[in-house]
Write a protein that holds these residues in place. Sequence first.
Motif, PDB file in Angstrom:
ATOM      1  N   PRO A  26       0.748  -1.184   0.167  1.00 36.33           N
ATOM      2  CA  PRO A  26       0.280   0.025  -0.016  1.00 36.33           C
ATOM      3  C   PRO A  26       0.846   1.354   0.036  1.00 36.33           C
ATOM      4  CG  PRO A  26      -1.130  -1.481   1.622  1.00 36.33           C
ATOM      5  CD  PRO A  26       0.504  -1.987   1.097  1.00 36.33           C
ATOM      6  N   ASP A  27       1.930   1.267   0.819  1.00 39.69           N
ATOM      7  CA  ASP A  27       2.625   2.408   0.734  1.00 39.69           C
ATOM      8  C   ASP A  27       3.607   2.578  -0.403  1.00 39.69           C
ATOM      9  OD1 ASP A  27       2.265   3.016   3.713  1.00 39.69           O
ATOM     10  OD2 ASP A  27       3.685   1.816   4.188  1.00 39.69           O
ATOM     11  N   THR A  28       3.762   1.806  -1.162  1.00 39.72           N
ATOM     12  CA  THR A  28       4.548   1.941  -2.452  1.00 39.72           C
ATOM     13  C   THR A  28       3.404   2.562  -3.607  1.00 39.72           C
ATOM     14  OG1 THR A  28       6.015   0.187  -1.980  1.00 39.72           O
ATOM     15  CG2 THR A  28       5.959   0.615  -4.317  1.00 39.72           C
ATOM     16  N   ASN A  29       2.286   1.901  -3.409  1.00 34.56           N
ATOM     17  CA  ASN A  29       1.343   2.531  -4.229  1.00 34.56           C
ATOM     18  C   ASN A  29       0.922   3.860  -4.032  1.00 34.56           C
ATOM     19  OD1 ASN A  29      -0.135   0.389  -6.074  1.00 34.56           O
ATOM     20  ND2 ASN A  29       0.575  -0.994  -4.385  1.00 34.56           N
ATOM     21  N   LYS A  30       0.938   4.063  -2.901  1.00 34.28           N
ATOM     22  CA  LYS A  30       0.541   5.629  -2.591  1.00 34.28           C
ATOM     23  C   LYS A  30       1.680   6.549  -3.089  1.00 34.28           C
ATOM     24  CE  LYS A  30      -0.396   8.754   1.174  1.00 34.28           C
ATOM     25  NZ  LYS A  30       0.397   9.937   0.588  1.00 34.28           N
ATOM     26  N   VAL A  31       3.096   5.993  -3.204  1.00 32.20           N
ATOM     27  CA  VAL A  31       4.166   6.956  -3.719  1.00 32.20           C
ATOM     28  C   VAL A  31       3.892   7.071  -5.096  1.00 32.20           C
ATOM     29  CG1 VAL A  31       6.661   6.911  -3.940  1.00 32.20           C
ATOM     30  CG2 VAL A  31       5.818   6.622  -1.912  1.00 32.20           C
ATOM     31  N   LEU A  32       3.443   5.775  -5.886  1.00 31.54           N
ATOM     32  CA  LEU A  32       3.411   5.844  -7.366  1.00 31.54           C
ATOM     33  C   LEU A  32       2.231   6.576  -7.472  1.00 31.54           C
ATOM     34  CD1 LEU A  32       3.953   2.005  -7.652  1.00 31.54           C
ATOM     35  CD2 LEU A  32       5.119   3.738  -8.985  1.00 31.54           C
ATOM     36  N   ILE A  33       1.132   6.707  -6.816  1.00 31.12           N
ATOM     37  CA  ILE A  33       0.000   7.380  -7.205  1.00 31.12           C
ATOM     38  C   ILE A  33       0.240   8.803  -6.791  1.00 31.12           C
ATOM     39  CG2 ILE A  33      -2.434   8.058  -6.447  1.00 31.12           C
ATOM     40  CD1 ILE A  33      -2.888   5.134  -5.862  1.00 31.12           C
ATOM     41  N   ASP A  34       0.825   9.275  -5.909  1.00 31.59           N
ATOM     42  CA  ASP A  34       1.195  10.697  -5.579  1.00 31.59           C
ATOM     43  C   ASP A  34       2.269  11.405  -6.685  1.00 31.59           C
ATOM     44  OD1 ASP A  34      -0.204  10.555  -3.231  1.00 31.59           O
ATOM     45  OD2 ASP A  34       1.584  10.286  -1.713  1.00 31.59           O
ATOM     46  N   HIS A  35       3.178  10.617  -7.308  1.00 31.20           N
ATOM     47  CA  HIS A  35       4.191  10.881  -8.204  1.00 31.20           C
ATOM     48  C   HIS A  35       3.554  10.621  -9.510  1.00 31.20           C
ATOM     49  CE1 HIS A  35       7.540  12.401  -5.742  1.00 31.20           C
ATOM     50  NE2 HIS A  35       6.982  11.364  -4.728  1.00 31.20           N
ATOM     51  N   ARG A  36       2.560  10.607  -9.478  1.00 34.99           N
ATOM     52  CA  ARG A  36       2.080   9.907 -11.039  1.00 34.99           C
ATOM     53  C   ARG A  36       2.267  11.125 -12.125  1.00 34.99           C
ATOM     54  NH1 ARG A  36      -2.212  11.390  -8.085  1.00 34.99           N
ATOM     55  NH2 ARG A  36      -3.991  13.024  -9.012  1.00 34.99           N
TER      56      ARG A  36
END
Length: 297
Positions: free
Chosen positions: A210-220
Amino acid sequence: MNPTTAATEATTQAIERYLADNPGNEPLNALGMTADGRIVRLAEQDEQLRPALQQALERQLEALIPPREDKALWDWIVEDTATMEYQTLENVYADIRRDRKIREKLQDTLSNQADKLEKMHALTTTTDYYGQTRTCGEGNTNGHPWKYRFCNEFTQKHWKFKNNLKEGNINPHEFYMSTVIVWQYLWAFEKKGWLLELPSTIERCSITNPDTNKVLIDHRADYGSEAFCKAFLETTDNGKSTARVAQALGLRIDRLAVLYMGKETGSIDEPLEYDPDYEPFSVVVHVSPDPAVYGAP
């Protein structure tokens, strides 16, 4: 100096002498070795002596190719190396030197993690599963279940980290993912009979954290930026473990590429939200040998 080291150095010197005076693209099966350690062209020798000269070179190659636990496999590699038409003295020598350098680095890494490796072997078993290398173990300690699962795919240039987890009643520091990957790498290449090569890409496939996905979403909007690279490698479990693996292998990380729905993208314009049942992201980590470890290319 022990006999094996002396034979290795003598063969290395013979190869270097030959390559200094001759082209390196001649097929290896066109060459042989004399009793005094010179490499020669078979076509220039007496026809009756050619089989013995070729066998002498094959025996010397045994000193260069790192031994395998499976002697039948090792014998096959030596024979294959000495007889295949596409093999030349120059590329075989380069392959063997690369294998040695990598092997030295990995053995150094595993020696420094000897206690971790011992614990990994005690808790898990490594097997091949349809081309994947799996290191798995599970159990129950005083009513508390635990599980380790590391499932990855190794080819000579492109590696895929598919499913790597520790869960349940475990000590997360008993052994590291980098310990597992170094072991799996050696195990997989030995099983396939390959000399060691370093990957050019390591793909973290279908990321679920989840935390990695959040970083990927935040930096899209900025996957090509230094900010995203830093956030992924320094703040996410997937990124930090990949950086540790790269360090253990003597690799430097050159750049990251994000795959969204299987396609590389520099940015995503649409709004995104994390969905635990949806795994659209993979990250491809482009790597190269660190000159500080392996020397200049």
